[in-house]
Structures are given as structure tokens and as C-alpha cells.
Design a protein around this motif. Structure first.
Motif, short mmCIF file in Angstrom:
data_model
loop_
_atom_site.label_atom_id
_atom_site.label_comp_id
_atom_site.label_asym_id
_atom_site.label_seq_id
_atom_site.Cartn_x
_atom_site.Cartn_y
_atom_site.Cartn_z
N HIS A 89 61.09 -6.84 0.85
CA HIS A 89 60.57 -8.19 1.01
C HIS A 89 59.60 -8.32 2.20
N ARG A 169 54.89 -2.96 -3.97
CA ARG A 169 56.20 -3.26 -3.40
C ARG A 169 56.83 -1.97 -2.90
N GLY A 231 54.02 -8.84 -8.65
CA GLY A 231 53.36 -7.96 -7.70
C GLY A 231 52.36 -6.99 -8.29
#
Length: 243
Positions: A89, A169, A231
Motif C-alpha cells: 500500500h 504494485r 493499478g
């Protein structure tokens, strides 16, 4: 195997075929960590797994405490394709100290991964597992640049019927349910229409509710769970570095 100038590098101890490349990469990682950080961990013929892991973990955990220690894991990470990014995150770190700390999360996991054995099963897998990377049926991949399994795995695929959907990510297979459903729809459209569709994958993912966009990061204590935006990014992975 003793650590000396005449000792063979572990990668020469097995046939280096494409399918065995990942295990050979991890063997390389352990070898470089042992050479640069701490000579005591065993990388082949491990006699005591628990104590061997403890020595390797201690070496990786202590590395960020000094400038020299922070510099030494970098060659190991480069050899094994380990990204300096593990927090799902958070954006990719730009500060060296934080990058080293996040890479160490992956180093700690893989530094003592088992190497190839010499038994019949290992020999069969190494000798028969050399995929051409040119699938005969349509393929859609999801892969993240921050995945400790190098994104070069996706780069091994070639051909007109390969659609790669990189996700910007960190973490291994950290794709949301929404992103996985998008990949499935892209594949189904390719199969049903016979051609590649050019719909916006972000819009497709946005059609799913927030409950389909939840991810958990287990590298933090306690695990951190958040709802994330799609993403998908443009990324062109190179070829898998191991032969």
C-alpha cells in the motif's frame, strides 16, 4: 561446499534450463548473500535447516544498520531480480535506506530457499521443463514490477496471442479480485471474438464495487488491509535473465 576461490559457483551444479531458472536464481541469491554478508549459512547440502535459516536471517536483518551493510545486498538482489519494494500500500521507495529495508523482506524469505537436488525427480524436471514461451492458445498475464518473482517471467512469453496486464504494485500476486476479473474478461473476449479487444481495463475494473478491490499486506504488523484503485500500467518486461 567450502567458500574459496576455486569453489564452483552453485549455478554450475545443475543443468540450467529455462524451467529451472527460478530455483537457480534463488540459489544465486543465497550464494551472493553468503559471500558478501555472512559466510556461515549453507546454500547446498544444508545440514540443519532451522539454524541455517537463523544465520541467514540475522545477516539480512543486520545489513541495514550500516552504510556498508546496506550496499552489500544490492548485488544479490540484482542477481535474483529481487525488487526493492515490498509494501503493497505504499509507492516504490526512493530513499536508499528504505529501499534496502523493503528488499530485505524478500531477501529474508528467499535467502535459504532449497536448491535443486540430484534425485530422479529433479533430473526429470530439469530435462523436460524447457517451455518455448510461445503458447498455442491465447494467454493473459497479470504481474507486478514489485513482485519478488521477477516480472521477467512474463517477459518469457512471446507471440501474437499474449496479452500482458502489468499492475503497478509490490508483493507476490497482489492483484485484486476486480483486476483478476478484468484479465478473465479480456481472455474470454479474445477467445470468443478471435481478436484482441481494446477496452479500457481501468474502466472495466471500476465497474466492480469496493469489496472487489481489497488487498491485504502481510509484510506489516499487524497486516494492513485497504481498498485500492485499479493499478494497470504500461510495462515491457525484459527476457527472463536465466537461460
Amino acid at each position: 561446499m567450502e567458500r574459496n576461490a576455486s569453489a564452483p559457483h552453485p549455478r554450475h551444479l545443475s543443468r540450467r534450463v529455462h524451467a529451472a531458472g527460478r530455483s537457480d536464481q534463488l540459489l544465486d541469491l543465497g550464494f551472493v548473500i553468503r559471500t558478501l554478508l555472512e559466510p556461515s549459512p549453507e546454500v547446498v547440502r544444508i545440514s540443519d535447516v532451522a539454524s541455517n535459516e537463523a544465520r541467514a536471517f540475522a545477516a539480512v536483518d543486520s545489513a541495514p544498520s550500516s552504510a556498508a551493510g546496506r550496499a552489500r545486498p544490492a548485488p544479490a538482489d540484482a542477481v535474483a531480480g529481487i525488487p526493492a519494494w515490498s509494501r503493497v500500500h505504499e509507492p516504490r521507495p526512493v530513499e536508499v535506506a528504505e529501499a534496502v529495508a523493503q528488499a530485505a523482506v524478500h531477501d529474508r524469505t528467499f535467502a535459504t530457499s532449497p536448491s535443486w537436488g540430484s534425485g530422479p525427480a529433479d533430473r526429470r524436471l530439469r530435462s523436460s521443463g524447457d517451455p518455448p514461451g510461445r503458447p498455442r492458445s491465447p494467454v493473459v498475464t497479470l504481474h507486478a514490477p514489485g513482485d519478488p518473482t521477477p516480472v521477467g517471467h512474463s517477459g518469457a512469453y512471446r507471440g501474437r496471442d499474449v496479452r500482458q496486464l502489468p499492475v503497478n504494485r509490490a508483493g507476490h500476486c497482489k492483484h485484486t479480485a476486480a483486476e483478476e476479473l478484468v484479465a478473465l474478461r479480456v481472455l474470454e473476449d479474445r477467445i470468443s471474438t478471435g481478436r484482441r479487444q481494446h477496452a479500457d481495463v481501468h474502466d472495466m475494473a471500476g465497474q466492480h464495487g469496493p469489496e472487489m478491490r481489497v488487498l491485504q499486506d502481510r509484510t506489516t504488523t499487524p497486516p494492513r488491509e485497504e481498498t485500492v484503485a485499479p493499478g494497470f500500467v504500461t510495462h515491457h518486461p525484459g527476457r527472463f535473465p536465466r537461460p
